[in-house]
Motif scaffolding. Structure first.
Motif, short mmCIF file in Angstrom:
data_model
loop_
_atom_site.label_atom_id
_atom_site.label_comp_id
_atom_site.label_asym_id
_atom_site.label_seq_id
_atom_site.Cartn_x
_atom_site.Cartn_y
_atom_site.Cartn_z
N VAL A 1 25.38 10.07 91.21
CA VAL A 1 24.70 11.38 91.31
C VAL A 1 25.33 12.24 92.20
CG1 VAL A 1 22.38 12.57 91.73
CG2 VAL A 1 22.36 10.36 90.71
N LEU A 2 25.64 11.66 93.38
CA LEU A 2 26.52 12.66 94.28
C LEU A 2 27.64 13.15 93.85
CD1 LEU A 2 26.09 10.78 97.60
CD2 LEU A 2 25.46 12.82 97.42
N LEU A 3 28.24 12.35 92.93
CA LEU A 3 29.77 12.61 92.48
C LEU A 3 29.53 13.71 91.32
CD1 LEU A 3 31.41 9.31 92.28
CD2 LEU A 3 32.17 11.17 93.46
N VAL A 4 28.28 13.57 90.84
CA VAL A 4 28.05 14.61 89.72
C VAL A 4 28.06 16.15 90.31
CG1 VAL A 4 26.36 15.62 88.09
CG2 VAL A 4 27.09 13.03 87.98
N VAL A 5 27.10 16.12 91.37
CA VAL A 5 27.03 17.33 92.26
C VAL A 5 28.29 17.83 92.68
CG1 VAL A 5 25.73 18.57 94.00
CG2 VAL A 5 24.54 16.77 92.70
N LEU A 6 28.95 16.81 93.28
CA LEU A 6 30.23 17.20 93.92
C LEU A 6 31.30 17.78 93.04
CD1 LEU A 6 32.12 17.24 96.23
CD2 LEU A 6 32.72 14.84 95.90
N GLY A 7 31.11 17.24 91.42
CA GLY A 7 32.23 17.63 90.56
C GLY A 7 32.08 19.02 90.20
N VAL A 8 30.64 19.51 90.03
CA VAL A 8 30.26 20.65 89.81
C VAL A 8 30.88 21.74 90.87
CG1 VAL A 8 28.44 22.31 89.34
CG2 VAL A 8 28.20 20.16 88.34
N SER A 9 30.51 21.20 92.02
CA SER A 9 31.12 22.01 93.19
C SER A 9 32.50 22.19 93.17
CB SER A 9 30.68 21.54 94.62
OG SER A 9 31.14 22.13 95.55
N ILE A 10 33.40 21.35 92.83
CA ILE A 10 34.68 21.36 93.02
C ILE A 10 35.17 22.31 91.76
CG2 ILE A 10 36.94 20.04 92.66
CD1 ILE A 10 35.83 17.99 94.23
N ALA A 11 34.68 22.12 90.62
CA ALA A 11 34.91 22.96 89.48
C ALA A 11 34.73 24.32 89.79
CB ALA A 11 34.15 22.65 88.37
N PHE A 12 33.65 24.74 90.59
CA PHE A 12 33.14 26.18 91.00
C PHE A 12 34.44 26.48 91.89
CE2 PHE A 12 31.05 28.85 93.89
CZ PHE A 12 30.69 30.00 92.88
N HIS A 13 34.82 25.70 92.84
CA HIS A 13 35.58 26.26 93.73
C HIS A 13 37.21 26.53 93.18
CE1 HIS A 13 32.84 24.80 97.10
NE2 HIS A 13 33.87 25.40 97.79
N PHE A 14 37.29 25.95 92.31
CA PHE A 14 38.71 26.40 91.31
C PHE A 14 38.47 27.64 90.59
CE2 PHE A 14 40.03 21.68 91.66
CZ PHE A 14 41.67 21.80 91.96
N ILE A 15 37.30 27.60 89.99
CA ILE A 15 36.89 28.97 89.22
C ILE A 15 36.72 30.21 90.08
CG2 ILE A 15 35.33 30.00 87.64
CD1 ILE A 15 34.66 27.23 86.44
N LYS A 16 36.12 30.01 91.10
CA LYS A 16 35.68 31.36 92.27
C LYS A 16 36.74 31.40 93.02
CE LYS A 16 32.51 33.99 93.90
NZ LYS A 16 31.78 34.96 92.93
N GLY A 17 37.39 30.50 93.75
CA GLY A 17 38.46 30.65 94.67
C GLY A 17 39.96 30.45 94.45
N GLY A 18 40.15 30.06 93.38
CA GLY A 18 41.38 29.54 92.65
C GLY A 18 41.87 28.18 92.96
N ILE A 19 42.98 27.93 92.60
CA ILE A 19 43.81 26.54 92.94
C ILE A 19 43.88 26.12 94.33
CG2 ILE A 19 45.55 25.21 92.64
CD1 ILE A 19 46.50 26.62 89.75
N ASP A 20 44.05 27.08 95.04
CA ASP A 20 44.19 26.66 96.68
C ASP A 20 42.76 26.20 97.20
OD1 ASP A 20 45.43 27.00 99.37
OD2 ASP A 20 43.87 28.31 99.46
N LEU A 21 41.59 26.81 96.64
CA LEU A 21 40.31 26.60 97.42
C LEU A 21 39.99 25.42 96.58
CD1 LEU A 21 38.40 27.70 99.23
CD2 LEU A 21 37.15 28.82 97.35
N GLY A 22 40.19 25.20 95.39
CA GLY A 22 39.76 23.90 94.79
C GLY A 22 40.32 22.38 95.30
N VAL A 23 41.73 22.97 95.55
CA VAL A 23 42.69 21.66 96.17
C VAL A 23 42.13 21.23 97.65
CG1 VAL A 23 44.89 21.06 96.93
CG2 VAL A 23 44.56 22.23 94.99
#
Length: 359
Positions: free
Chosen positions: A27-49
């Motif tokens: 369940v934690l990984l599901v929430v984390l997966g959404v968060s990381i995807a959002f970081h890539f979308i909102k902040g770009g590759i640099d923030l997602g990485v």
């Protein structure tokens, strides 16, 4: 007859602690997966990485710390080391700890914080099941208070702040007036349309995650609901005392901004550091709500969730002793205790509020 003594938590049912922890991690990984995807979308590759690096660093640090501890405890065989690592459940702590941090956190701070969370938060007390406080919470508090200089702001996103002051929006909210930063709405807060700690911003994911875990009996609904409902009612009434424009909006803002829901679902409900009795769990939740609101509104920190959890962890033995022997009897007395505690907490908050507004 043979008697076996083992530390908490105790689980009645067919599922093992390992199965429960693995399901919680999923369940934690599901929430984390959404968060990381959002970081890539909102902040770009640099923030997602950077977000991924935070998580990987936390997991690797936890793993290496466990291996080192296993060797210190004279577990030299591969099987013994693997068994120690698997059943210390540090990977759960590592995920939760990483998700309380922003993507701008220094890698060095993550490493030091995770070592602190593992060794001083758990191992020093005898390992999993014997720790006094939530390891991820103590690690987060340690990093926030001690390593502010090693934390950078999130690049390329307006209105960002560092880890010391909490999530982006949380640090900018005026908890006295209830004013949300310009350009943000309750809808933005609910759907996580802002950069904050990796696990705190997505209320629309955290709510069903919490419901799922409660239905599966992986977390106790009494702690989670008593905490969330208490915060809501306290802040709703507090809104009138503080003379905010919209008390209902003010109360909802407390719920969906910052790490309150994440803490309620994944940290406060830790069975090791919370009371085992039904009444104790409700008292625990109300107490945590009181400290959260107290620190948020009247303290120098914009986010009181982690510190409220740690404070209640320390008070847990007192709560357990107070409710000792009470199970399904004396229901009137139990409800009276809950009502009196809530009224006292609310009265203290309202009293401070009246002083604050100059009445």
């Amino acid at each position: 007859m043979e008697f076996r003594v083992s530390p908490a938590p105790f689980q009645r049912g067919k599922r093992t602690t390992l199965q429960i922890m693995l399901e919680l991690s999923a369940v934690l990984l599901v929430v984390l997966g959404v968060s990381i995807a959002f970081h890539f979308i909102k902040g770009g590759i640099d923030l997602g990485v950077k977000a991924i690096i935070i998580v990987v660093t936390s997991l690797l640090t936890g793993l290496l710390t466990d291996v080192a501890c296993a060797l210190i405890f004279k577990k030299f065989k591969i099987k013994e080391i693997l068994d120690y690592v698997l059943h210390s459940y540090t990977y759960v702590t590592a995920l939760i700890f990483a998700m309380t941090l922003t993507a701008g956190t220094s890698v060095y701070a993550v490493i030091v914080g995770m070592v602190f969370a593992t060794v001083l938060g758990k191992v020093i007390f005898g390992g999993f099941g014997q720790n006094v406080v939530n390891p991820a919470a103590i690690g987060r508090a340690f990093v926030g208070l001690s390593f502010g200089a090693l934390v950078s702001t999130v690049p390329g996103v307006s209105g960002t702040v560092d880890i010391v002051t909490g999530g982006t929006v949380t640090s900018s909210i005026n908890w006295i007036t209830g004013a949300i930063p310009s350009g943000f709405t309750i809808k933005d807060l609910f759907f996580g349309n802002y950069i904050g700690a990796l696990g705190e911003t997505f209320s629309f994911i955290l709510i069903p995650a919490g419901i799922y875990l409660m239905v599966r009996k992986i977390i106790d609904y009494r702690i989670c609901l008593s905490y969330v409902l208490s915060v809501f009612v306290m802040t709703f009434i507090l809104g009138f005392v503080l003379k905010v424009s919209f008390p209902l909006t003010y109360a909802v803002t407390h719920l969906v901004a910052g790490g309150l829901l994440f803490g309620a679902v994944f940290m406060l409900t830790d069975p090791v550091t919370s009371p085992t009795s039904q009444l104790g769990k409700i008292i625990f939740g109300i107490g945590a709500a009181f400290f959260t609101v107290l620190i948020r509104v009247f303290g120098s920190l914009p986010e009181g969730v982690v510190f409220s959890i740690l404070l209640m962890n320390l008070i847990t033995p007192i709560i357990s002793n107070f409710v000792k022997g009470q199970t399904h009897t004396n229901l009137v007395k139990k409800y009276a205790v809950i009502a009196v505690l809530f009224v006292v907490c609310l009265a203290i908050l309202c009293g401070i509020s009246l002083i604050k507004v100059g009445v």
